[in-house]
Enzyme design. Structure first.
Site, PDB file in Angstrom:
ATOM      1  N   LYS A   1      10.352   0.370  -4.251  1.00 57.02           N
ATOM      2  CA  LYS A   1       9.138  -0.317  -4.717  1.00 57.02           C
ATOM      3  C   LYS A   1       7.936   0.162  -3.898  1.00 57.02           C
ATOM      4  O   LYS A   1       8.113   0.796  -2.848  1.00 57.02           O
ATOM      5  CB  LYS A   1       9.318  -1.838  -4.588  1.00 57.02           C
ATOM      6  CG  LYS A   1       9.456  -2.344  -3.164  1.00 57.02           C
ATOM      7  CD  LYS A   1       9.874  -3.802  -3.134  1.00 57.02           C
ATOM      8  CE  LYS A   1      10.204  -4.227  -1.727  1.00 57.02           C
ATOM      9  NZ  LYS A   1       9.340  -5.228  -1.168  1.00 57.02           N
TER      10      LYS A   1
ATOM     11  N   TYR B   1     -20.231   6.250  14.146  1.00 58.46           N
ATOM     12  CA  TYR B   1     -21.019   5.047  13.873  1.00 58.46           C
ATOM     13  C   TYR B   1     -21.033   4.089  15.058  1.00 58.46           C
ATOM     14  O   TYR B   1     -19.986   3.796  15.642  1.00 58.46           O
ATOM     15  CB  TYR B   1     -20.420   4.297  12.671  1.00 58.46           C
ATOM     16  CG  TYR B   1     -20.620   4.993  11.344  1.00 58.46           C
ATOM     17  CD1 TYR B   1     -21.892   5.245  10.834  1.00 58.46           C
ATOM     18  CD2 TYR B   1     -19.513   5.389  10.600  1.00 58.46           C
ATOM     19  CE1 TYR B   1     -22.055   5.878   9.605  1.00 58.46           C
ATOM     20  CE2 TYR B   1     -19.677   6.015   9.366  1.00 58.46           C
ATOM     21  CZ  TYR B   1     -20.951   6.265   8.880  1.00 58.46           C
ATOM     22  OH  TYR B   1     -21.106   6.891   7.668  1.00 58.46           O
TER      23      TYR B   1
HETATM   24  C1  LIG Z   1      14.380  -8.649  -2.464  1.00 54.18           C
HETATM   25  C2  LIG Z   1      14.271  -7.532  -1.479  1.00 54.18           C
HETATM   26  N1  LIG Z   1      15.375  -6.881  -1.118  1.00 54.18           N
HETATM   27  C3  LIG Z   1      15.353  -5.869  -0.237  1.00 54.18           C
HETATM   28  C4  LIG Z   1      14.175  -5.459   0.335  1.00 54.18           C
HETATM   29  C5  LIG Z   1      14.190  -4.337   1.318  1.00 54.18           C
HETATM   30  O1  LIG Z   1      13.827  -4.792   2.581  1.00 54.18           O
HETATM   31  P1  LIG Z   1      13.769  -3.806   3.813  1.00 54.18           P
HETATM   32  O2  LIG Z   1      12.687  -2.830   3.523  1.00 54.18           O
HETATM   33  O3  LIG Z   1      13.464  -4.675   4.970  1.00 54.18           O
HETATM   34  O4  LIG Z   1      15.097  -3.158   3.878  1.00 54.18           O
HETATM   35  C6  LIG Z   1      12.993  -6.121  -0.002  1.00 54.18           C
HETATM   36  C7  LIG Z   1      11.746  -5.732   0.620  1.00 54.18           C
HETATM   37  O5  LIG Z   1      10.845  -6.451   0.851  1.00 54.18           O
HETATM   38  C8  LIG Z   1      13.038  -7.180  -0.940  1.00 54.18           C
HETATM   39  O6  LIG Z   1      11.925  -7.826  -1.308  1.00 54.18           O
END
Ligand SMILES: Cc1ncc(COP(=O)(O)O)c(C=O)c1O
Length: 365
Positions: free
Chosen positions: A46, A259
């Site tokens: 994601k 700046y």
């Molecule tokens: C539902 C869920 N599972 C797994 C993960 C993966 O987490 P991580 O990046 O800490 O492994 C996330 C990340 O936020 C998540 O929202």
């Protein structure tokens, strides 16, 4: 810098983020090695693979994992259009606006509210999400009977998985984690474990034991970061952000730099211009607090970070125009851990915020 990266400067890019595919594969292997044989692995890509580039990363590792996870439906659609065929779990909430896409693009839904059962088109597979103590989304254990009734009422959608999410799994011995595991185990006992049961994010896989259930679900560790914020030699940071020195200027002692003149030349000397700034993800709060690596030497970034450029103090070293400048990456001064610590945030946020003016280049594919 990899030769492939070099070619992007000829196309007008000002910086590249080299993404080491071998490092990601090695991190995935390490994570799986911490689980019992037969455990499945879901790769969390994601948010553009935490800034690493979702489609490229997913395609590169698809053969080594069992599942892919995204948050938005749109992210899942993109991966399908790019040719990903492995099952894709969408963590986000199904809505009346997006539910038709689950069927059209064969996306798996996360069901976390009673109304989701009725939103999803027939034939769509879903994973039930329980809130075992994260306090974000998911059914509460007190809703178990409601959930069971809805499952019975909606046999047209396919129950395929059972999940929860941990709030502090990166802290060994955390009472929050211990409580969540206890609550989730009760839920699994109640509903049965003949579906894919999954809970472990990176923190749980790296810092807890015996909590893999059927599948682990790692994000940040696959990109090389220990969620506890400390460098972990078993994990290889996959991203290195590299730019170039595009100008070298001599300034007299006492000159104010950038700046508002938050820094002044301590003596006569050189400064170098590196064409990346806060618009690219070089947070302005890092002003005067980090070092860039040029020819193997760490030079301080000085003056306020600007939208497109930062300035490094070279002292008496006159560096050749076009020399590589490592902006961020690795395990030393430029590490994402170091940036996150200075910014009082987590490594996740740092890589997610590297913008789209930074060309992602994939190496060791
Ligand atoms: C539902 C869920 N599972 C797994 C993960 C993966 O987490 P991580 O990046 O800490 O492994 C996330 C990340 O936020 C998540 O929202």
């Amino acid at each position: 810098m990899n030769n492939k990266s070099r070619s992007y400067f000829n196309k007008g890019w000002n910086s590249v983020a080299e993404i080491d595919i071998e490092a990601i594969k090695s991190n995935l292997q390490y994570l799986l090695s911490r689980t019992p044989p037969g455990t499945m692995q879901m790769a969390v890509v994601k948010a553009d693979a935490y800034g690493h580039g979702d489609a490229k990363v997913a395609l590169a590792i698809e053969a080594e994992v069992d599942w892919i996870a995204v948050y938005q439906v749109r992210e899942g659609i993109k991966l399908r259009k790019k040719g990903i065929t492995k099952p894709i779990l969408v963590f986000g909430t199904p809505t009346s606006d997006n539910s038709r896409f689950y069927k059209k693009f064969k996306l798996t839904a996360t069901v976390s509210r009673p109304e989701h059962f009725d939103l999803l088109p027939a034939g769509v597979a879903y994973h039930l999400k329980f809130d075992s103590g994260m306090g974000r989304v998911g059914f509460l254990p007190s809703e178990l009977k409601v959930v069971q009734a809805a499952m019975k009422r909606c046999p047209q959608i396919k129950y395929q998985g059972l999940m929860t999410h941990f709030a502090s799994s990166e802290v060994p011995g955390s009472p929050i984690f211990d409580n969540q595991i206890q609550v989730f185990n009760e839920i699994v006992k109640y509903l049965g474990s003949d579906v894919i049961v999954h809970a472990s994010n990176s923190g749980a896989t790296v810092h807890q034991s015996d909590v893999a259930f059927n599948m682990i679900r790692s994000g940040t560790a696959m990109y090389g970061f220990d969620p506890n914020g400390k460098f972990n030699p078993m994990l290889k940071p996959a991203m290195t952000w590299i730019s170039k020195i595009t100008q070298v200027r001599w300034l007299p002692a006492g000159s104010g730099v950038s700046y508002n003149h938050s820094w002044h030349m301590p003596e006569d000397g050189y400064v170098g211009i590196v064409p990346v700034g806060y618009a690219d993800g070089f947070n302005r709060l890092l002003s005067n607090r980090v070092k860039l690596s040029v020819n193997g030497t760490d030079y301080p970034q000085v003056g306020n970070v600007t939208m497109d450029q930062v300035i490094v103090y070279l002292g008496r070293d006159s560096v050749e125009i076009g020399t590589d400048a490592i902006v961020m990456g690795g395990g030393g001064e430029q590490s994402v851990y170091n940036w996150a610590s200075i910014l009082n945030t987590i490594t996740y946020e740092v890589t997610c915020k590297i913008g789209n003016r930074v060309k992602r280049v994939y190496v060791n594919e």
